[in-house]
Scaffold this active site. Structure first.
Site, PDB file in Angstrom:
ATOM      1  N   HIS A  17       0.848  -1.192   0.000  1.00 24.54           N
ATOM      2  CA  HIS A  17       0.000   0.000   0.000  1.00 24.54           C
ATOM      3  C   HIS A  17       0.883   1.240   0.000  1.00 24.54           C
ATOM      4  CE1 HIS A  17      -0.081   1.195   4.500  1.00 24.54           C
ATOM      5  NE2 HIS A  17       0.952   0.411   4.313  1.00 24.54           N
ATOM      6  N   CYS A  36       6.390   6.709   4.064  1.00 28.44           N
ATOM      7  CA  CYS A  36       5.298   5.779   3.722  1.00 28.44           C
ATOM      8  C   CYS A  36       4.404   6.331   2.609  1.00 28.44           C
ATOM      9  CB  CYS A  36       4.465   5.460   4.958  1.00 28.44           C
ATOM     10  SG  CYS A  36       5.394   4.565   6.218  1.00 28.44           S
ATOM     11  N   HIS A  42       4.903   0.480  -0.423  1.00 28.53           N
ATOM     12  CA  HIS A  42       5.714  -0.428   0.391  1.00 28.53           C
ATOM     13  C   HIS A  42       4.796  -1.539   0.875  1.00 28.53           C
ATOM     14  CE1 HIS A  42       3.903   2.351   3.289  1.00 28.53           C
ATOM     15  NE2 HIS A  42       4.022   1.375   4.187  1.00 28.53           N
ATOM     16  N   HIS A  44       3.814  -4.867   3.871  1.00 27.66           N
ATOM     17  CA  HIS A  44       3.853  -5.361   5.246  1.00 27.66           C
ATOM     18  C   HIS A  44       3.470  -6.829   5.268  1.00 27.66           C
ATOM     19  CE1 HIS A  44       4.153  -1.376   7.078  1.00 27.66           C
ATOM     20  NE2 HIS A  44       3.231  -0.977   6.212  1.00 27.66           N
ATOM     21  N   ASP A  82      -4.601 -10.728   0.596  1.00 22.60           N
ATOM     22  CA  ASP A  82      -3.298 -11.375   0.614  1.00 22.60           C
ATOM     23  C   ASP A  82      -2.593 -11.252  -0.732  1.00 22.60           C
ATOM     24  OD1 ASP A  82      -1.164 -12.771   1.761  1.00 22.60           O
ATOM     25  OD2 ASP A  82      -1.979 -14.724   1.174  1.00 22.60           O
ATOM     26  N   HIS A  83      -1.365 -10.776  -0.691  1.00 22.24           N
ATOM     27  CA  HIS A  83      -0.541 -10.541  -1.885  1.00 22.24           C
ATOM     28  C   HIS A  83      -1.235  -9.612  -2.878  1.00 22.24           C
ATOM     29  CE1 HIS A  83       1.661 -13.873  -0.111  1.00 22.24           C
ATOM     30  NE2 HIS A  83       2.704 -13.367  -0.751  1.00 22.24           N
ATOM     31  N   GLU A 127       0.548  -4.158  12.005  1.00 21.39           N
ATOM     32  CA  GLU A 127       1.263  -3.744  10.802  1.00 21.39           C
ATOM     33  C   GLU A 127       2.735  -4.128  10.917  1.00 21.39           C
ATOM     34  OE1 GLU A 127       0.876   0.219   8.376  1.00 21.39           O
ATOM     35  OE2 GLU A 127       2.239   0.508  10.066  1.00 21.39           O
TER      36      GLU A 127
END
Length: 150
Positions: A17, A36, A42, A44, A82-83, A127
């Site tokens: 994100h 950020c 980037h 997480h 996810d991903h 996070e």
């Protein structure tokens, strides 16, 4: 009267994100979100904990079947985040920044769409190992839940 219990399920997912608000100027975004806000984004490795609260059924001894909870989380949340790039792949984040606070609210609303009413107690999203958000649904309306799409 039945005993009241809590059950919890922890899952993991990875997502990218960029912290950027459509309601702020580029300069304000940079000042607010710092590194950020980088245009490339980037990622997480998030940890998600879902906590349910309810009466312990006298016949089966459960608040809820963990297999059901696992399926609700997978189908309503993990299959969509996810991903993925939260900003690009999730409609919910088109009009709001993909902060962990908003991610926790998104998870809450997605789960409310499939779970028995009143069972969801807390959504906790880590996070990083040092930063987490706890969301309990305060301020969420039935309309919010209905309009929470992926």
């Amino acid at each position: 009267m039945a005993f009241i219990g809590y059950i919890s399920r922890t899952e993991h997912f990875s997502a990218a994100h960029r912290l950027h608000s459509p309601h702020l100027s580029d300069a304000e975004n940079l000042e607010t979100f710092g590194k950020c806000n980088h245009p490339g984004g980037h990622g997480h490795n998030y940890v998600l904990e879902i906590i349910l609260r309810g009466p312990i059924d006298e016949k089966n001894g459960m608040v809820a079947n963990i297999a059901d909870l696992k399926r609700w989380i997978k189908d309503s949340v993990l299959d969509h985040v996810d991903h993925r790039n939260l900003d690009r792949d999730i409609a919910f984040f088109a009009t709001r920044p993909s902060t962990t606070e908003n991610l926790a609210a998104f998870v809450w609303m997605r789960l409310c769409q499939v779970m028995p009413e009143g069972m969801l107690s807390k959504v906790i999203v880590w996070e990083t190992p040092k930063n987490k958000v706890i969301f309990t649904g305060e301020g969420v309306t039935a309309k919010d839940i209905e309009e929470c799409t992926v």
